[in-house]
Design a protein around this motif. Structure first.
Motif, mmCIF file in Angstrom:
data_model
loop_
_atom_site.group_PDB
_atom_site.id
_atom_site.type_symbol
_atom_site.label_atom_id
_atom_site.label_comp_id
_atom_site.label_asym_id
_atom_site.label_seq_id
_atom_site.Cartn_x
_atom_site.Cartn_y
_atom_site.Cartn_z
ATOM 1 N N UNK A 173 0.809 -1.215 0.000
ATOM 2 C CA UNK A 173 0.000 0.000 0.000
ATOM 3 C C UNK A 173 0.842 1.264 0.000
ATOM 4 N N UNK A 174 2.130 1.139 -0.237
ATOM 5 C CA UNK A 174 2.968 2.335 -0.315
ATOM 6 C C UNK A 174 2.598 3.166 -1.542
ATOM 7 N N UNK A 175 3.003 4.445 -1.515
ATOM 8 C CA UNK A 175 2.612 5.379 -2.581
ATOM 9 C C UNK A 175 3.174 4.943 -3.926
ATOM 10 N N UNK A 176 4.429 4.495 -3.954
ATOM 11 C CA UNK A 176 5.034 4.144 -5.235
ATOM 12 C C UNK A 176 4.387 2.903 -5.842
ATOM 13 N N UNK A 177 3.881 2.009 -5.005
ATOM 14 C CA UNK A 177 3.184 0.829 -5.534
ATOM 15 C C UNK A 177 1.838 1.238 -6.121
ATOM 16 N N UNK A 178 1.109 2.080 -5.393
ATOM 17 C CA UNK A 178 -0.185 2.528 -5.907
ATOM 18 C C UNK A 178 -0.032 3.369 -7.166
ATOM 19 N N UNK A 179 1.049 4.162 -7.233
ATOM 20 C CA UNK A 179 1.281 4.964 -8.431
ATOM 21 C C UNK A 179 1.575 4.072 -9.628
ATOM 22 N N UNK A 180 2.379 3.043 -9.448
ATOM 23 C CA UNK A 180 2.667 2.124 -10.555
ATOM 24 C C UNK A 180 1.412 1.362 -10.975
ATOM 25 N N UNK A 181 0.584 0.996 -10.001
ATOM 26 C CA UNK A 181 -0.661 0.295 -10.344
ATOM 27 C C UNK A 181 -1.602 1.209 -11.122
ATOM 28 N N UNK A 182 -1.610 2.506 -10.788
ATOM 29 C CA UNK A 182 -2.525 3.439 -11.458
ATOM 30 C C UNK A 182 -2.164 3.662 -12.916
ATOM 31 N N UNK A 183 -0.886 3.488 -13.280
ATOM 32 C CA UNK A 183 -0.493 3.683 -14.682
ATOM 33 C C UNK A 183 -0.524 2.369 -15.460
ATOM 34 N N UNK A 184 -1.081 1.313 -14.862
ATOM 35 C CA UNK A 184 -1.299 0.081 -15.597
ATOM 36 C C UNK A 184 -0.215 -0.965 -15.477
ATOM 37 N N UNK A 185 0.659 -0.870 -14.478
ATOM 38 C CA UNK A 185 1.697 -1.885 -14.309
ATOM 39 C C UNK A 185 1.056 -3.221 -13.939
ATOM 40 N N UNK A 230 2.843 -8.862 -12.004
ATOM 41 C CA UNK A 230 4.196 -9.440 -12.019
ATOM 42 C C UNK A 230 5.245 -8.351 -11.891
ATOM 43 N N UNK A 231 5.048 -7.250 -12.620
ATOM 44 C CA UNK A 231 6.014 -6.153 -12.549
ATOM 45 C C UNK A 231 5.999 -5.504 -11.170
ATOM 46 N N UNK A 232 4.821 -5.323 -10.600
ATOM 47 C CA UNK A 232 4.739 -4.727 -9.275
ATOM 48 C C UNK A 232 5.425 -5.598 -8.226
ATOM 49 N N UNK A 233 5.217 -6.901 -8.317
ATOM 50 C CA UNK A 233 5.795 -7.804 -7.323
ATOM 51 C C UNK A 233 7.306 -7.863 -7.454
ATOM 52 N N UNK A 234 7.797 -8.002 -8.686
ATOM 53 C CA UNK A 234 9.237 -8.202 -8.881
ATOM 54 C C UNK A 234 10.036 -6.906 -8.808
ATOM 55 N N UNK A 235 9.445 -5.776 -9.212
ATOM 56 C CA UNK A 235 10.199 -4.523 -9.276
ATOM 57 C C UNK A 235 10.015 -3.649 -8.044
#
Length: 312
Positions: free
Chosen positions: A194-206, A209-214
């Protein structure tokens, strides 16, 4: 009074500006971590001792004075001496050679079992912590079932079902420590997803797999690294316990736990038979635990800030 410039005169050139100082490039995180770890004398000494033990296990045949099963009836149960620093056993075998050669067996079982638990447990913890809901409930209830059994008893039961031997000992110890890695990974992922950088990456369509690994796994890694060091200590102990009970490597292959089992019948007349294999286990387990404590201090953000600032 301000003097106006003379018509037609060439304006004076501005003074040359001094070049702006450039900031030094930041040190890589792994190099900074090693530097902070080196400041901790206990962790640094433990790491050096562990490196020496690993090198001893790798080059065991080169360092061992004798073969693991070279027998000489004329030197049975001789105390430590210049020719045999750790003494000999009831068959006249050199205990120093068997301790050196046993390091490869004990560390191989420890490292492979923890590697198995690390991969499987981390994967389960990632899935449970990231997706939550029914995935979390299903996976973690299965881990709770395994975690409910005492570790050594569960390992003994698995080896008793599959049979004695190093491969089954690796599998048994690995299964025992899977729930521990799953719990540690899940707890760390729950704080990162729930960190900001994770939510930001999810909002742009990541993708997941990319969210988990990166993003998720690299930031959830510090507790997993600390748990790996601590689990290696307990894996060496578990291998020694299984070998002591006759469920690990078979005779005449040297193993620290097997040497303790063989020497218990001679403890009154040959103290060195059990003392030196026992010391090898104690030193290895202690160094893994101390290294884990040092890694915990270095990888914790608050402690890392204090150590980087010289404790101010």
């Amino acid at each position: 009074m301000t003097q106006l410039p003379t018509p037609g005169a060439t304006p004076a050139a501005p003074p040359p500006s001094e070049p702006l100082p450039t900031a030094a490039p930041p040190r890589p995180r792994w190099r900074e971590t090693l530097g902070l770890l080196a400041r901790n004398p206990t962790a640094a000494v433990s790491a050096v001792v562990l490196v020496l033990i690993v090198l001893m296990a790798v080059f065991d045949e080169t360092l061992a004075p004798d073969g693991p099963n070279d027998q000489d009836p004329s030197r049975q149960l001789q105390p430590p001496s210049w020719s045999h620093p750790f003494g000999t056993d009831e068959f006249g075998r050199d205990i120093l050679s068997r301790v050196v050669l046993g390091a490869a067996t004990s560390l191989r079982v420890g490292f492979l079992s923890v590697a198995f638990a690390l991969v499987v447990g981390t994967l389960i913890g990632l899935l449970a912590g990231y997706y939550g809901r029914w995935v979390d409930d299903t996976l973690m209830r299965l881990m709770d079932v395994l975690f409910a059994f005492p570790a050594v008893l569960l390992a003994i039961a698995i080896v008793a079902i599959r049979g004695a031997g190093p491969a089954n000992a690796i599998l048994a110890i690995g299964i025992v420590y899977v729930p521990i890695f799953a719990r540690v990974t899940r707890a760390s992922v729950l704080g990162v997803r729930e960190e900001v950088y994770v939510r930001a990456s999810r909002s742009v369509g990541a993708s997941d797999w990319r969210l988990i690994t990166r993003h998720v796994l690299p930031n959830a890694a510090p507790p997993i690294i600390v748990q790996t060091s601590i689990s290696l200590a307990f894996a060496v102990l578990a291998e020694a316990a299984l070998s002591f009970l006759g469920l690990g490597p078979r005779r005449p292959n040297p193993s620290w736990g097997l040497m303790l089992a063989d020497g218990r019948g001679f403890i009154d007349q040959a103290w060195w038979y059990t003392v030196f294999p026992g010391l090898a286990i104690v030193v290895t387990v202690l160094c893994f635990n101390l290294l884990g404590d040092g890694l915990r201090d270095v990888l914790d953000p608050r402690q890392r800030t204090l150590m980087a600032g010289g404790g101010r």
